[in-house]
Design a protein around this motif. Structure first.
Motif, PDB file in Angstrom:
ATOM      1  N   GLN A  25       8.376  -2.820   3.052  1.00 56.56           N
ATOM      2  CA  GLN A  25       8.490  -3.535   1.800  1.00 56.56           C
ATOM      3  C   GLN A  25       8.650  -2.474   0.712  1.00 56.56           C
ATOM      4  O   GLN A  25       7.783  -1.630   0.538  1.00 56.56           O
ATOM      5  N   GLU A  26       9.787  -2.544   0.024  1.00 57.35           N
ATOM      6  CA  GLU A  26      10.066  -1.564  -1.013  1.00 57.35           C
ATOM      7  C   GLU A  26      10.844  -2.249  -2.132  1.00 57.35           C
ATOM      8  O   GLU A  26      11.774  -3.005  -1.858  1.00 57.35           O
ATOM      9  N   ALA A  27      10.465  -1.967  -3.364  1.00 58.14           N
ATOM     10  CA  ALA A  27      11.097  -2.578  -4.540  1.00 58.14           C
ATOM     11  C   ALA A  27      11.105  -4.105  -4.427  1.00 58.14           C
ATOM     12  O   ALA A  27      12.113  -4.755  -4.724  1.00 58.14           O
ATOM     13  N   PHE A  45       4.737  -3.812   9.720  1.00 59.03           N
ATOM     14  CA  PHE A  45       5.086  -3.977   8.311  1.00 59.03           C
ATOM     15  C   PHE A  45       4.418  -2.870   7.505  1.00 59.03           C
ATOM     16  O   PHE A  45       3.197  -2.709   7.571  1.00 59.03           O
ATOM     17  N   THR A  46       5.221  -2.107   6.771  1.00 62.13           N
ATOM     18  CA  THR A  46       4.690  -0.994   5.970  1.00 62.13           C
ATOM     19  C   THR A  46       5.000  -1.208   4.497  1.00 62.13           C
ATOM     20  O   THR A  46       6.155  -1.456   4.125  1.00 62.13           O
ATOM     21  N   ASN A  47       3.974  -1.120   3.693  1.00 63.72           N
ATOM     22  CA  ASN A  47       4.140  -1.292   2.239  1.00 63.72           C
ATOM     23  C   ASN A  47       4.497   0.035   1.585  1.00 63.72           C
ATOM     24  O   ASN A  47       3.662   0.927   1.487  1.00 63.72           O
ATOM     25  N   ARG A  48       5.721   0.171   1.129  1.00 68.85           N
ATOM     26  CA  ARG A  48       6.153   1.404   0.464  1.00 68.85           C
ATOM     27  C   ARG A  48       6.203   1.231  -1.050  1.00 68.85           C
ATOM     28  O   ARG A  48       6.746   2.071  -1.760  1.00 68.85           O
ATOM     29  N   THR A  52       0.389  -3.948  -4.278  1.00 67.22           N
ATOM     30  CA  THR A  52       0.055  -4.658  -3.037  1.00 67.22           C
ATOM     31  C   THR A  52       1.062  -5.760  -2.705  1.00 67.22           C
ATOM     32  O   THR A  52       1.736  -6.303  -3.589  1.00 67.22           O
ATOM     33  N   HIS A  53       1.157  -6.057  -1.409  1.00 65.43           N
ATOM     34  CA  HIS A  53       1.910  -7.202  -0.912  1.00 65.43           C
ATOM     35  C   HIS A  53       0.964  -8.033  -0.036  1.00 65.43           C
ATOM     36  O   HIS A  53      -0.089  -7.552   0.387  1.00 65.43           O
ATOM     37  N   ASN A  54       1.379  -9.248   0.246  1.00 69.35           N
ATOM     38  CA  ASN A  54       0.619 -10.103   1.172  1.00 69.35           C
ATOM     39  C   ASN A  54       1.616 -10.835   2.066  1.00 69.35           C
ATOM     40  O   ASN A  54       2.038 -11.948   1.765  1.00 69.35           O
ATOM     41  N   ARG A  67      -2.855 -10.530   4.635  1.00 66.17           N
ATOM     42  CA  ARG A  67      -3.720 -10.451   3.455  1.00 66.17           C
ATOM     43  C   ARG A  67      -3.254  -9.321   2.530  1.00 66.17           C
ATOM     44  O   ARG A  67      -2.127  -8.903   2.604  1.00 66.17           O
ATOM     45  N   THR A  68      -4.168  -8.835   1.717  1.00 65.99           N
ATOM     46  CA  THR A  68      -3.818  -7.796   0.747  1.00 65.99           C
ATOM     47  C   THR A  68      -3.484  -6.492   1.469  1.00 65.99           C
ATOM     48  O   THR A  68      -4.328  -5.920   2.138  1.00 65.99           O
ATOM     49  N   GLN A  69      -2.226  -6.088   1.336  1.00 70.46           N
ATOM     50  CA  GLN A  69      -1.786  -4.861   1.972  1.00 70.46           C
ATOM     51  C   GLN A  69      -1.557  -3.820   0.875  1.00 70.46           C
ATOM     52  O   GLN A  69      -0.647  -3.943   0.052  1.00 70.46           O
ATOM     53  N   LYS A  70      -2.398  -2.802   0.862  1.00 64.92           N
ATOM     54  CA  LYS A  70      -2.354  -1.790  -0.200  1.00 64.92           C
ATOM     55  C   LYS A  70      -1.151  -0.861  -0.054  1.00 64.92           C
ATOM     56  O   LYS A  70      -0.577  -0.757   1.028  1.00 64.92           O
TER      57      LYS A  70
END
Ligand SMILES: [Cu+2]
Length: 103
Positions: A25-27, A45-48, A52-54, A67-70
């Motif tokens: 997940q980016e931008a 799934f990696t939060n870049r 946060t994303h969910n 849930r909350t992915q920092k």
């Protein structure tokens, strides 16, 4: 040129059927509109993003909620059932992708 194209086609086919798939997940976007895996394989799934994303899915038989992915966090989701999971982000409703799981 033609050879390079053939090589690329193989690489893409390989990537589509890898042991597990990776999505970032980016931008406020998913890196892939859809990924294809086999039953029992996982998607990481990696939060870049710096926020946060969910990421979640409500598709019956394929539901999950990260849930909350920092920022910087990675989570692996194993898909045990065949089907097509609609994946979304609860914080950014425009974020959508699909996980296609085949036997
Ligand atoms: Cu999000």
């Amino acid at each position: 040129m033609k050879l390079a194209l053939i090589a690329l086609t193989f690489l893409l086919a390989e990537a589509a059927w890898a042991e597990s798939a990776g999505v970032t997940q980016e931008a406020r976007k998913f890196s892939e509109p859809e990924v294809a895996i086999r039953q029992g394989q996982s998607v990481t799934f990696t939060n870049r993003d710096p926020f946060t994303h969910n990421v979640f899915s409500k598709t019956p038989g394929m539901a999950f909620d990260l849930r909350t992915q920092k920022p910087g966090a990675s989570s692996e989701v194993k898909f045990e059932n065949v089907g097509e999971a609609d994946v979304q982000c609860a914080i950014h409703p425009q974020m959508r992708m699909k996980v296609k799981v085949t036997r």
